[in-house]
Design an enzyme around this catalytic site. Sequence first.
Site, short mmCIF file in Angstrom:
data_model
loop_
_atom_site.label_atom_id
_atom_site.label_comp_id
_atom_site.label_asym_id
_atom_site.label_seq_id
_atom_site.Cartn_x
_atom_site.Cartn_y
_atom_site.Cartn_z
N GLY A 161 0.82 -1.02 -0.18
CA GLY A 161 -0.10 0.01 -0.16
C GLY A 161 0.76 1.28 0.04
N SER A 162 0.58 2.14 0.67
CA SER A 162 0.96 3.72 0.71
C SER A 162 2.51 3.71 1.04
CB SER A 162 0.08 4.48 1.29
OG SER A 162 -0.91 4.66 0.89
#
Lengths: 460, 486
Positions: free
Chosen positions: B218-219
């Site tokens: 993810g981020s």
Amino acid sequence: MSASNTTTITSIGAPNRRNTELALLVFAVAIPVFAYANVGLAKNGSVPAGLLGYGVGLGLLATVTHLLVRKFAPYADPLMLPIATLLNGLGLVLIWRLDQEPSLGAAMAPKQLMWSTFGVVLFVLVLVFVKDHRILQRYTYISMVLALFLLVLPVFFPPVYGARIWVTLPGIGSLQPGEFAKIIITVFFAGYLMVKRDALALASRRVMGLYLPRGRDLGPILVIWAVSLLILVFETDLGTSLLFFGLFVVMLYVATERTSWIVFGLLLSSAGAVAVASSEPHVKTRVQDWLHPLALENGAVTETAQARYAFGSGGLFGSGLGQGYSRLIHGIAPKSDYILATVGEELGLAGLMAVLLLYGLLIERGIRTALAARDPFGKLLAIGLSGGFALQVFVVAGGVTGLIPLTGMTMPFMAQGGSSVIANWALVAILLRISDTARRPAPSPAPSPDAEATQVVRNQ
Amino acid sequence: MNKPLRRVAVFCGLLVLALLIRVNYVQFVQADQLQNDPHNRRVAINQYAQPRGNIIVGDKAITGHTETNGSDFKYKRTYTDGPMWAPVTGHASQAYGTTMLEGVEDKFLTGNDDRLFFNRTIDLLTGKQRQGGNVVTTLNAKAQKAAFDGLGNKKGAVVALDPRTGAILAMASTPSYDPSGIAGYSGTDEKNWIALDKKNDPDDPSLNRALRQTYPPGSTFKLVTAAAALESGKVTDVNAKTTSPDPYVLPGTSVPLKNEGSIKCKDATLRDALRQSCNTVFGKLGADIGLQGMVDEAEKFGFNKEQLVPVRADASNFDTKMSPDQVAQSSIGQFDTAATPLQMAMVASAIANNGVLMKPYEVAKLVAPNLSTISQTDPTELSKPLSPENAQKLQSMMETVVNDGTGKNAKIPGVKVGGKTGTAQHGVNNDKAPYAWFVSYAMTDQGSPVAVAVVVEDGAANRDDISGGGLAAPIAKSVMQAVLDK
């Protein structure tokens, strides 16, 4: 006196080597006694209580046999008795060592000791009562009948471990008549071939470059061989049938000096092997085990694999007596068929090679006896017995080490089993008898009357 | 008859010779292979014939042994705080083999290692029982406890590294299991073993999530993209505006890439984009840098390669063949991008160590039974993913994330902390509970002593509550505090 003795075979007064035998016997008794102490120290940290009894017992047996050999076969081969004693003594120690593993069931060493004693008694009886091996020649056809009877006998008893080779006698235990049949049929082959060898060798027809004997000469012996083979296949004891077949071919070859017998024998045996291997499920699994020794069976490690692990784990010098794990080969097998695995693991490659060389030496002395024997019957009998012994050693040792597929046979002298040890002592006794006859110096020629008459009269 | 007799003699000699050659083959040529065959029970018997050496954390052993009776095996392994240390120790089981450190260092622990030959010989001569060597780890007991307690009954993993050396300080994975329960050979051990099977326990407690499970990062992967942007020169001033539309239409498609919530990402500066975790900015940056640039940077951080610490860690994945839109998605940690917690801790540690990535390791030294050091692990450099200047730029951006952005929960008073949150969606149509990520480091005057990666996969928690900042950051904070001793 020496001038009158012109024979080149032996000279009068040649050493009979009995003292060599005695010296070797001391080692043959001492080595197992040390091995026995070694096992006790490794397993329990103390010298086993039975050590003195075992040592004295083994020593006594060796002394008695040695003295009787001195008396009844003074010119016999000096190596065979010590080797047999050593192998038997080591076998007893190994069985006692495996008795120390509770997972392997009841103790078997005491019984084996009893059987060994019986074996030695039979050894003595043969030496005492068979004054000349040529006496056996008289019983050629009786031997044939007896051998066939012994071979058929187990059919009437229930099979043990999938093979009908045992005769169970209540109160005494089980016997393997095949072990005795092995010797008796050799006597028959030797007697028969001695009479018929010229006919078999000379009265032959040449077919496709091979000399084939006439049917009437070959017929009877081929029938006996086929019958014994058939019985063995029905009893699913392949080791012994292989042994009998090899024995037959070797003796036929020696008797006739015709190489064609070897070709003929190899053809027959490979045909038989293929036929049996593809039809008998029992044999099929053995062949599969041989091809894939480490394969799991239903997720479990097989006996074959366990034996192989035992050998591999022994390495060069072994774990030391009493410190291996050959008990992982479960059941009765480690004491009988797989006894060599314990040798390999605990005494290492060095120990196993030594044991195999002892067997090799015993075989070599047997063949030497055949070479030295002066009569064809003695030659045939000696080569039959030692050749059969060699085949048995090869089939068993080759089987457990994975050189050839495993067949159920016992390692002579070492493996647990009464019949085997008794029969093999008798075998050694016959070989000793033949070698005694062979090595005995020729009787000194009668004093020549002419020599007396032409004495030089010295002048005063 | 003597000619055939001699031939038979030669034949019998050949039979014996064949046997001799065969036994030489089996007992010499094949011996090693047979001795070490996993099905050869002697292997296990020897393994447990003497007390096994210990695995040591700090100066305390986290393993032990007890004597057992009535089986082939004399000694049984025991563990202190088994579940907490299981990802480090693994298990040494009489019935079920060895894993993790117990497996990798098995020969040393049993005393069979060649390097212990001298000790073995001395023991043999003096009649002492043979002993195994000890394995001294780099782990920090307090950090490990903080990580394990922080995860609690949530499912997840934590890895903490010392960025200066690569030493692993904490490695936790939950749910865990107690290796003591399967160390023996009894019925109870068998029952426990069967219960651990993934078929019977879908949570798979014996899986070491820290090393052997890859998650979509993810981020948190935006750190790698930011590093690539700085290194490639696409961005030189982190405070300058970028040219980024919002929403950003993925190249070659008509699919718009959006941001979470209503954050303002149009033409945001790199610092601001990282602070707010702008998908649009980093997606476009990734596409602009291109496949090769992204792959090179990711691989410099350790992606696409197994790590041996010395226990094997799975390779993290960044695809090497993608279309530009897939590169854009991969650059924000989606598509096929997947990372182990160890990998993300390595990313944070390389940034914290001014751009130098140290090879992660968990064995500090191997010690013989007589306490002499047999071997010592020296810190080694794995690669340089960033220049020191770019690393410091990224550090200041990560500190902004913690001070003013999504990572506020990791703030430690009096210590500079940099971090990055991640909330990775997964499942078909992102219908499964997302994974909460947090990677961070703490900085002191003597450089950075700790970098952490935390991942929490919690299906039971309220979906809206799962966010890197909410679930994972507090765990990272307590681990960092444990290392800093604050």
